[in-house]
Design an enzyme around this catalytic site. Structure first.
Site, mmCIF file in Angstrom:
data_model
loop_
_atom_site.group_PDB
_atom_site.id
_atom_site.type_symbol
_atom_site.label_atom_id
_atom_site.label_comp_id
_atom_site.label_asym_id
_atom_site.label_seq_id
_atom_site.Cartn_x
_atom_site.Cartn_y
_atom_site.Cartn_z
ATOM 1 N N ASP A 415 12.934 7.144 -9.909
ATOM 2 C CA ASP A 415 13.964 7.665 -9.009
ATOM 3 C C ASP A 415 13.352 8.313 -7.771
ATOM 4 O O ASP A 415 12.186 8.710 -7.760
ATOM 5 C CB ASP A 415 14.791 8.710 -9.773
ATOM 6 N N GLU A 470 28.154 8.282 -10.897
ATOM 7 C CA GLU A 470 27.628 9.640 -10.783
ATOM 8 C C GLU A 470 28.348 10.444 -9.698
ATOM 9 O O GLU A 470 28.440 11.674 -9.782
ATOM 10 C CB GLU A 470 26.130 9.606 -10.495
#
Length: 664
Positions: A415, A470
């Site tokens: 990430d 998200e």
């Protein structure tokens, strides 16, 4: 922003005799698409569909450090046209093989480069290929896409507060789509591809790229306010600084004046223009995969797609346990138990298992015993995947992969890359190759859209670069995810798979949705969440909600856990961008069907003739009669598929529809 290369070079042409013009053409196998290439002082092309011009370019060119250029005052030595008709294997994809048929115009120039135009029935692509014997630097690239009218476009602007173009290169490649005329595009904002332009009479052009290797990705923008889009590329990092999210990012503090340091014989990315007359064809397009470099791995038997029980979205949400849930061994054992019970292949340990602010993946928090968790998972036939911040993963790449592979970890979710300059693109290939060496899968998050790396390294099993679920943790009704859900499959998914992370069991209407971190909810109905497991392409697919929520909704959980994540075949039955979509996918003898609508309640008439002969039945999940006000309302039933293969389905506002079809 750099001065446009064409303006600079045209000044030189005033004192130099013009090169005689050469025209070359190539048609698609079905004859409906044609590319005409004009070679004179510059190289330009135009693309026509059924005799109507849909796109034309300005000069396409690359300017090098040695004063040479590809495409400006270049001299054609020879050209040839070839045709190819073959079948290529597809790994961990929406179909297991692809019909690859195209015509290709190959132009060889005296200035040590080739220009290749490849044309399929569904679109065209071009790329430069260096024939130089020495390494070189690319200073600039010119790529312009002109449209004949002020058409409307679906524009994914970069999502950042930075106002300068330079500052916008650092972004997460996540945003919704702005729909509007080309001339009204924000002159100061970059957009990322794929990007779709809506032409007359239902035609659409999608601009994308493929086989991005050791070169910056292409942004698109409209600096003139006209009807053209220009390519824009981040230059090579000169200096970087560790920083950003928990010291896990690499911030570019200054850049070189060039784009890329290229090797001799470099093959540059394909610039793609897909042309369709129906929206559903956009949602089932293979061009990015077909144009990518083929699989480099000799053995991929160890790559195991599947589903993942995920804790971050539901905030480690456990109740009725005798320990405090969170980043600790007890919590992850509970997630492993849940995964084992529901035959879910993986559990992910998201951010928090490694000591914060250390940027080290070898410093595990004391609350976690990884060896114990790996062993416990093995005893339950559940494997583990670890989240990794970019900086921590990149600086110890080989050691991290070796260590955790030996420990029994099966992959990494990497990430916060948030760039696509050459240095970062190179990292993606290094990460994929090194991970494959140690039989580790990779899920890239906080990164640019896929461009075919998942074909070249099939252990790259998923990508984010999507405005996923998200977002619902911290936004309310102002974020229209329902409309995004029926827009993204026609645009972003052209590039490749999406780690959207669906599966919410708390569902809300447009007016009742709120962003709540500890107990997040989705927009739209329960059946919408089920259908997204079919509509969204995702070989490594998350179950975002908590074990508690799934236990309370075991009927839905059973349906989700059974849905495959890779497919033998895919058919998009119908759809309109921003309105609705219906997708059918086959695995073995069974078909799965998912449909989504926007905020409009909708009845769809489906043609299931693709099933062929035989008697079929289906298990159906459909919106309940009160789903428009109680989004969790749904109904499950079994039906017989009619002999005429005609079926009508109803969806509530923000609704969906899911079914499994099987032979009786």
């Amino acid at each position: 922003m750099k001065q446009h290369i064409l303006n600079l070079l045209l000044l030189t042409f005033l004192s130099i005799p013009a090169i005689a013009q050469t025209r070359l053409s190539v048609k698609s196998p079905d004859g409906r698409l044609q590319v005409d290439v004009s070679i004179a002082d510059s190289i330009r092309f135009q693309l026509a569909h059924d005799g109507e011009r849909v796109l034309h370019s300005g000069a396409i060119a690359m300017k090098l450090d040695n004063g040479k250029t590809f495409g400006i005052r270049s001299h054609l030595k020879q050209s040839k046209t070839i045709t190819v008709k073959q079948e290529i294997p597809a790994y961990f994809y929406k179909r297991n093989h692809i019909n690859d048929e195209y015509a290709e115009l190959i132009m060889d120039f005296r200035e040590d480069f080739k220009l290749i135009f490849r044309i399929y029935n569904e679109g065209m692509a071009y790329r430069f290929v260096s024939m130089a014997k020495q390494n070189f630097i690319v200073n600039e690239e010119l790529a312009t896409f002109h449209f004949s009218k002020d058409f409307k476009a679906y524009i994914p602007y970069v999502k950042t507060k930075e106002k300068t173009v330079e500052g916008q290169y650092f972004n997460s490649f996540e945003n919704t789509y702005t729909y509007g005329p080309l001339t009204k595009m924000d002159k100061q904002k970059l957009a990322f591809s794929p990007l779709v332009v809506e032409l007359d009479q239902g035609k659409k052009v999608c601009l994308a790229e493929a086989d991005l290797q050791s070169y910056p990705g292409m942004f698109l923008f409209n600096p003139t306010g006209g009807t053209l889009l220009e390519g824009n590329f981040s230059t090579y990092p000169k200096a970087t600084l560790q920083g950003g999210h928990n010291q896990l990012q690499q911030i570019v503090t200054s850049r070189q004046p060039y784009l890329a340091k290229s090797k001799a014989k470099a093959r540059f990315p394909w610039r793609i223009a897909i042309v369709t007359t129906s929206d559903k064809a956009l949602a089932d397009n293979d061009m990015v995969y077909k144009l990518a470099e083929p699989n480099r791995l000799k053995n991929i038997s160890w790559v195991k797609p599947g589903k993942v029980a995920w804790e971050w979205w539901n905030n480690w949400g456990l109740s009725k346990v005798d320990f405090v849930s969170g980043v600790n061994t007890e919590t992850y054992k509970a997630y492993i138990d849940f995964a084992a019970k529901n035959k879910i292949e993986y559990v992910i340990l998201d951010e928090g298992w490694a000591v914060s602010l250390k940027a080290s993946l070898f410093e595990v928090v004391p609350e976690i015993d990884l060896k114990e968790l790996v062993a416990y998972g093995k005893s339950k036939q559940v494997d583990l995947i670890l989240w990794a911040g970019y900086y921590a993963f990149a600086r110890d790449l080989e050691q991290v992969c070796r260590h955790y592979s030996q420990l029994g970890i099966k992959g990494f979710k990497i990430d916060f890359m948030d760039r696509d300059d050459q240095e970062m693109v190179d990292f993606h290939y290094q990460a994929a190759e090194t991970a494959a060496k140690y039989k580790l899968m990779v899920d890239f998050h906080g990164t640019y859209k896929p461009t075919g790396l998942n074909r070249t390294f099939p252990n790259v099993i998923n990508y984010e670069a999507v405005n996923g679920l998200e977002q619902m943790k911290w936004t309310g009704p102002e974020m229209d995810m329902v409309t995004y859900d029926v827009t993204m499959p026609f645009i972003r998914m052209i590039a490749g798979p999406v780690d959207y992370t669906q599966g919410a069991m708390r569902n809300a209407t447009r007016s009742s949705h709120r962003g709540i971190n500890d107990e997040p909810m989705s927009q739209g109905t329960r059946c919408r969440q089920l259908a997204e497991y079919v509509v969204f392409e995702s070989p490594l697919n998350m179950l975002c909600d908590s074990p508690d929520s799934y236990a309370k909704e075991q009927e839905c959980t059973d349906f989700i856990s059974e849905i495959p994540t890779v497919w033998d075949n895919t058919i998009v039955l119908n759809g309109e961008i921003g309105q609705y979509i219906t997708t059918a996918r086959k695995k073995g003898n069974n078909w799965y069907l998912g449909a989504l609508t926007n905020w409009e309640a909708r009845k769809l008439d489906l043609d299931l003739s693709f099933l062929g002969s035989g008697d079929y039945a289906a298990e159906i999940y459909q919106d309940g009669i009160n789903a428009s006000k109680i989004a969790t309302d749904y109904k499950k039933k079994r039906i017989e598929i009619p002999a005429d293969r005609k079926l009508s389905v109803n969806m509530a506002q923000g609704g969906g529809f899911a079914m499994k079809i099987f032979k009786k």
